[in-house]
Scaffold this active site. Structure first.
Site, PDB file in Angstrom:
ATOM      1  N   ARG A 151     -29.443 -27.678  11.715  1.00 51.36           N
ATOM      2  CA  ARG A 151     -28.498 -26.649  11.060  1.00 51.36           C
ATOM      3  C   ARG A 151     -27.408 -27.145  10.392  1.00 51.36           C
ATOM      4  O   ARG A 151     -27.041 -26.439   9.211  1.00 51.36           O
ATOM      5  CB  ARG A 151     -27.833 -25.474  12.258  1.00 51.36           C
ATOM      6  CG  ARG A 151     -28.616 -24.787  12.906  1.00 51.36           C
ATOM      7  CD  ARG A 151     -29.106 -23.379  12.131  1.00 51.36           C
ATOM      8  NE  ARG A 151     -28.044 -22.836  11.753  1.00 51.36           N
ATOM      9  CZ  ARG A 151     -28.568 -21.523  12.110  1.00 51.36           C
ATOM     10  NH1 ARG A 151     -29.630 -20.934  12.650  1.00 51.36           N
ATOM     11  NH2 ARG A 151     -27.515 -20.578  11.981  1.00 51.36           N
ATOM     12  N   HIS A 185     -20.986  -5.160   8.246  1.00 55.93           N
ATOM     13  CA  HIS A 185     -21.638  -5.057   9.524  1.00 55.93           C
ATOM     14  C   HIS A 185     -21.927  -3.649   9.850  1.00 55.93           C
ATOM     15  O   HIS A 185     -21.065  -2.713   9.460  1.00 55.93           O
ATOM     16  CB  HIS A 185     -20.864  -5.637  10.624  1.00 55.93           C
ATOM     17  CG  HIS A 185     -21.427  -5.532  12.226  1.00 55.93           C
ATOM     18  ND1 HIS A 185     -22.497  -6.238  12.414  1.00 55.93           N
ATOM     19  CD2 HIS A 185     -20.992  -5.040  13.016  1.00 55.93           C
ATOM     20  CE1 HIS A 185     -22.732  -5.903  13.646  1.00 55.93           C
ATOM     21  NE2 HIS A 185     -21.929  -5.062  14.172  1.00 55.93           N
ATOM     22  N   ASP A 199     -15.355 -15.675   9.554  1.00 53.23           N
ATOM     23  CA  ASP A 199     -14.852 -16.910  10.361  1.00 53.23           C
ATOM     24  C   ASP A 199     -15.813 -17.546  11.123  1.00 53.23           C
ATOM     25  O   ASP A 199     -17.114 -17.205  10.916  1.00 53.23           O
ATOM     26  CB  ASP A 199     -13.598 -16.642  11.055  1.00 53.23           C
ATOM     27  CG  ASP A 199     -13.819 -15.622  12.424  1.00 53.23           C
ATOM     28  OD1 ASP A 199     -15.031 -15.441  12.645  1.00 53.23           O
ATOM     29  OD2 ASP A 199     -12.889 -15.215  12.845  1.00 53.23           O
ATOM     30  N   ASP A 248     -18.971 -11.912  13.946  1.00 48.77           N
ATOM     31  CA  ASP A 248     -18.523 -10.656  13.416  1.00 48.77           C
ATOM     32  C   ASP A 248     -16.834 -10.601  14.062  1.00 48.77           C
ATOM     33  O   ASP A 248     -16.506  -9.372  14.342  1.00 48.77           O
ATOM     34  CB  ASP A 248     -19.330  -9.594  14.071  1.00 48.77           C
ATOM     35  CG  ASP A 248     -20.765  -9.448  13.397  1.00 48.77           C
ATOM     36  OD1 ASP A 248     -20.898 -10.265  12.274  1.00 48.77           O
ATOM     37  OD2 ASP A 248     -21.625  -9.125  14.151  1.00 48.77           O
TER      38      ASP A 248
HETATM   39  C1  GRF Z   1     -26.936  -3.857   6.756  1.00 51.61           C
HETATM   40  O1  GRF Z   1     -27.009  -2.680   7.502  1.00 51.61           O
HETATM   41  C2  GRF Z   1     -26.279  -4.546   7.362  1.00 51.61           C
HETATM   42  O2  GRF Z   1     -25.078  -4.373   7.961  1.00 51.61           O
HETATM   43  C3  GRF Z   1     -27.146  -5.275   8.468  1.00 51.61           C
HETATM   44  O3  GRF Z   1     -28.329  -5.241   7.758  1.00 51.61           O
HETATM   45  C4  GRF Z   1     -28.548  -4.496   7.130  1.00 51.61           C
HETATM   46  C5  GRF Z   1     -28.855  -5.041   5.707  1.00 51.61           C
HETATM   47  O4  GRF Z   1     -29.540  -4.114   5.014  1.00 51.61           O
HETATM   48  N1  GRF Z   1     -26.621  -6.508   8.963  1.00 51.61           N
HETATM   49  P1  GRF Z   1     -30.190  -4.387   3.445  1.00 51.61           P
HETATM   50  O5  GRF Z   1     -30.907  -5.588   3.352  1.00 51.61           O
HETATM   51  O6  GRF Z   1     -28.918  -4.291   2.482  1.00 51.61           O
HETATM   52  O7  GRF Z   1     -30.948  -3.176   3.046  1.00 51.61           O
END
Ligand code: GRF
Length: 205
Positions: free
Chosen positions: A70, A114, A146, A150
């Site tokens: 990673r 998120h 960070d 989340d």
């Molecule tokens: C978003 O709802 C984000 O919050 C989640 O994945 C989705 C991404 O959607 N982690 P997209 O690829 O922008 O359509």
């Protein structure tokens, strides 16, 4: 008078890229004050990369499996982003946690959206977890990344009702609509007016 060009955005994605598309559309207006200069992904053959290419935006892909570990992956990602000298890096459905090298360079200007109201329901199943818990309101959170999952400072949140007959799919879609609008609004404001971070508090513009 200072003449500063539009803020440069690098957007990281792992999937359909609907949030990316919303940013690309917003950036078509010079008054928005930002430009997507590159799109990065951790996998290929995703619709989001096609959206970037259709908009004439360069793309790069770094798969974790192509690197010994990673740390090496994180260094490669950091190097690719660096080439575009972004003012702001946006995780828009990017399903990887970045490492120390990336955060050392982009901490404070790497943001993520998120699909839940943090600090509730972190992780990759926000809508599913919110439904399972039985909350009546969920939503989306834009935050500064960070080194936690989340856990960074919150920039903005938008509430979305959970309806009695919601499935994971219907709730996910309702949240995504509000999430896109929030992302476009706040990225534009950050690009045009800047932002400050003091402890847990983020002030935009
Ligand atoms: C978003 O709802 C984000 O919050 C989640 O994945 C989705 C991404 O959607 N982690 P997209 O690829 O922008 O359509």
């Amino acid at each position: 008078m200072t003449t500063r060009g539009p803020s440069k955005l690098v957007v990281l994605i792992s999937g359909s890229g609907s949030n990316l598309q919303a940013l690309l559309d917003a950036c078509a207006d010079p008054a928005y004050g930002a430009q997507v200069v590159a799109v990065g992904a951790d996998r290929d053959r995703i619709a989001g990369l096609d959206r970037a290419t259709a908009a004439g935006v360069p793309v790069f892909v770094h798969k974790v499996a192509d690197y010994p570990d990673r740390v090496a992956w994180d260094l490669a990602l950091t190097q690719s982003v660096r080439e575009y000298e972004p003012d702001l890096v946006i995780s828009a459905g990017f399903l990887k946690l970045v490492g120390k090298a990336f955060l050392a360079e982009y901490g404070g200007r790497y943001i993520n959206t998120h699909n839940a109201l943090l600090p509730s329901f972190p992780g990759i199943h926000g809508p599913r977890d919110a439904l399972a818990y039985g909350v009546k309101i969920s939503g989306a959170t834009l935050f500064v990344v960070d080194d936690g999952v989340d856990t960074g400072q919150i920039i903005a949140q938008v509430a979305v009702p959970v309806l009695d007959d919601d499935t994971e799919e219907t709730l996910t879609e309702r949240i995504k609509e509000a999430e896109r609008a929030q992302l476009v609004e706040y990225v534009g404001r950050m690009a045009r007016n800047g932002w400050t971070i003091s402890g847990r508090k983020v002030t935009v513009g």
